[in-house]
Scaffold this active site. Structure first.
Site, PDB file in Angstrom:
ATOM      1  N   ARG A   1       9.889 -32.224  13.258  1.00 60.61           N
ATOM      2  CA  ARG A   1       9.123 -31.357  14.160  1.00 60.61           C
ATOM      3  C   ARG A   1       8.592 -30.114  13.436  1.00 60.61           C
ATOM      4  O   ARG A   1       7.512 -29.616  13.751  1.00 60.61           O
ATOM      5  CB  ARG A   1       9.943 -30.976  15.391  1.00 60.61           C
ATOM      6  CG  ARG A   1      11.099 -30.036  15.155  1.00 60.61           C
ATOM      7  CD  ARG A   1      11.892 -29.843  16.458  1.00 60.61           C
ATOM      8  NE  ARG A   1      12.901 -28.818  16.363  1.00 60.61           N
ATOM      9  CZ  ARG A   1      14.074 -28.954  15.727  1.00 60.61           C
ATOM     10  NH1 ARG A   1      14.355 -30.081  15.107  1.00 60.61           N
ATOM     11  NH2 ARG A   1      14.949 -27.961  15.699  1.00 60.61           N
ATOM     12  N   HIS A   2       9.331 -29.650  12.429  1.00 59.70           N
ATOM     13  CA  HIS A   2       8.872 -28.459  11.716  1.00 59.70           C
ATOM     14  C   HIS A   2       7.765 -28.802  10.709  1.00 59.70           C
ATOM     15  O   HIS A   2       6.798 -28.046  10.573  1.00 59.70           O
ATOM     16  CB  HIS A   2      10.045 -27.755  11.040  1.00 59.70           C
ATOM     17  CG  HIS A   2      11.047 -27.255  12.023  1.00 59.70           C
ATOM     18  ND1 HIS A   2      10.688 -26.480  13.113  1.00 59.70           N
ATOM     19  CD2 HIS A   2      12.382 -27.449  12.118  1.00 59.70           C
ATOM     20  CE1 HIS A   2      11.762 -26.219  13.827  1.00 59.70           C
ATOM     21  NE2 HIS A   2      12.806 -26.789  13.259  1.00 59.70           N
TER      22      HIS A   2
ATOM     23  N   HIS B   1      11.686 -22.597   9.774  1.00 60.94           N
ATOM     24  CA  HIS B   1      10.810 -23.282  10.726  1.00 60.94           C
ATOM     25  C   HIS B   1       9.327 -23.196  10.376  1.00 60.94           C
ATOM     26  O   HIS B   1       8.585 -24.142  10.625  1.00 60.94           O
ATOM     27  CB  HIS B   1      11.021 -22.711  12.139  1.00 60.94           C
ATOM     28  CG  HIS B   1      12.344 -23.090  12.733  1.00 60.94           C
ATOM     29  ND1 HIS B   1      12.685 -22.808  14.025  1.00 60.94           N
ATOM     30  CD2 HIS B   1      13.409 -23.744  12.196  1.00 60.94           C
ATOM     31  CE1 HIS B   1      13.914 -23.271  14.269  1.00 60.94           C
ATOM     32  NE2 HIS B   1      14.373 -23.825  13.170  1.00 60.94           N
TER      33      HIS B   1
ATOM     34  N   CYS C   1       3.416  -2.708   3.934  1.00 61.74           N
ATOM     35  CA  CYS C   1       2.514  -1.606   4.271  1.00 61.74           C
ATOM     36  C   CYS C   1       3.268  -0.713   5.258  1.00 61.74           C
ATOM     37  O   CYS C   1       4.497  -0.710   5.282  1.00 61.74           O
ATOM     38  CB  CYS C   1       1.165  -2.105   4.789  1.00 61.74           C
ATOM     39  SG  CYS C   1       1.192  -2.977   6.369  1.00 61.74           S
ATOM     40  N   GLY C   2       2.545   0.048   6.070  1.00 61.49           N
ATOM     41  CA  GLY C   2       3.236   0.947   6.988  1.00 61.49           C
ATOM     42  C   GLY C   2       3.982   0.196   8.079  1.00 61.49           C
ATOM     43  O   GLY C   2       5.129   0.500   8.397  1.00 61.49           O
ATOM     44  N   THR C   3       3.321  -0.789   8.647  1.00 57.80           N
ATOM     45  CA  THR C   3       3.921  -1.582   9.724  1.00 57.80           C
ATOM     46  C   THR C   3       4.233  -3.020   9.309  1.00 57.80           C
ATOM     47  O   THR C   3       4.955  -3.717  10.024  1.00 57.80           O
ATOM     48  CB  THR C   3       2.931  -1.684  10.906  1.00 57.80           C
ATOM     49  OG1 THR C   3       1.724  -2.279  10.395  1.00 57.80           O
ATOM     50  CG2 THR C   3       2.632  -0.322  11.503  1.00 57.80           C
TER      51      THR C   3
ATOM     52  N   ASP D   1       0.875  -1.174   0.000  1.00 59.66           N
ATOM     53  CA  ASP D   1       0.000   0.000   0.000  1.00 59.66           C
ATOM     54  C   ASP D   1       0.913   1.225   0.000  1.00 59.66           C
ATOM     55  O   ASP D   1       2.131   1.122  -0.190  1.00 59.66           O
ATOM     56  CB  ASP D   1      -0.997  -0.034   1.176  1.00 59.66           C
ATOM     57  CG  ASP D   1      -0.372   0.271   2.527  1.00 59.66           C
ATOM     58  OD1 ASP D   1       0.868   0.421   2.600  1.00 59.66           O
ATOM     59  OD2 ASP D   1      -1.121   0.363   3.519  1.00 59.66           O
TER      60      ASP D   1
HETATM   61  C1  RB5 Z   1      -2.021   2.931   6.333  1.00 55.49           C
HETATM   62  O1  RB5 Z   1      -2.037   4.195   6.877  1.00 55.49           O
HETATM   63  C2  RB5 Z   1      -1.557   1.908   7.366  1.00 55.49           C
HETATM   64  O2  RB5 Z   1      -2.577   1.670   8.244  1.00 55.49           O
HETATM   65  C3  RB5 Z   1      -1.087   0.659   6.691  1.00 55.49           C
HETATM   66  O3  RB5 Z   1      -0.039   0.942   5.819  1.00 55.49           O
HETATM   67  C4  RB5 Z   1      -0.570  -0.449   7.589  1.00 55.49           C
HETATM   68  O4  RB5 Z   1       0.416   0.025   8.440  1.00 55.49           O
HETATM   69  C5  RB5 Z   1      -1.570  -1.228   8.286  1.00 55.49           C
HETATM   70  O5  RB5 Z   1      -1.265  -2.125   9.065  1.00 55.49           O
END
Ligand code: RB5
Length: 152
Positions: A133-134, A97, A64-66, A7
């Site tokens: 195990r994996h 794993h 994405c952002g996170t 995104d």
């Molecule tokens: C977009 O602002 C943000 O929410 C998205 O990139 C992401 O981090 C969501 O988890």
């Protein structure tokens, strides 16, 4: 063949990864988005996750952002094991794993340099399929997904 998606929060990481793949002549398909306009990450997670789950693409990378939202969305698709990674050890271990098939990273928490490093490790590390195990644990993930898992 690698499936890529992002995104607006992950577009810079995806571009850095595309440059890395181009330099190594690794084939990929970019499922979008293609600029930094605000978009809904589940759309791109869904496209990449289906491309990987169908078997058409070996592995995927989503940004994405996170890395979190796009991984949650990808993991809703049957057959997907999407892992948010923020260090080299995680990039290696989630292949060895967990047999993760999609790497997720966040453009607001991970540098382009690190993202390329993590992608390189992820794409070049095999699943430890010879370690029972994996394979057993990854099978349990599928069993949970298919409603075939029960515990005492
Ligand atoms: C977009 O602002 C943000 O929410 C998205 O990139 C992401 O981090 C969501 O988890």
């Amino acid at each position: 063949m690698i499936a890529l998606g992002c995104d607006h929060g992950g577009i810079n990481l995806k571009k850095a990864i595309m440059k890395y793949l181009d330099e190594r002549n690794v084939e990929y398909k970019d499922f979008g988005s293609y600029n930094d306009d605000s978009v809904d990450y589940p759309i791109y997670a869904y496209k990449v996750a289906n491309a990987v789950a169908s078997g058409e693409f070996e592995l995927g990378i989503l940004c994405c952002g996170t890395g979190i939202g796009i991984s949650i969305a990808a993991n809703k698709v049957k057959g997907i094991r999407a892992a948010v990674v923020s260090n080299e050890f995680g990039a290696e271990m989630t292949r060895r794993h967990n047999n993760a098939n999609i790497l997720c990273m966040g453009g607001r928490v991970t540098s382009e340099e690190d993202a390329v490093k993590f992608a390189d490790i992820f794409l070049n590390t095999p699943f430890s399929s010879d370690e029972e195990r994996h394979t057993r644990r990854v099978q349990m993930l599928s069993d949970i997904e298919n409603g075939k898992f029960s515990v005492e």
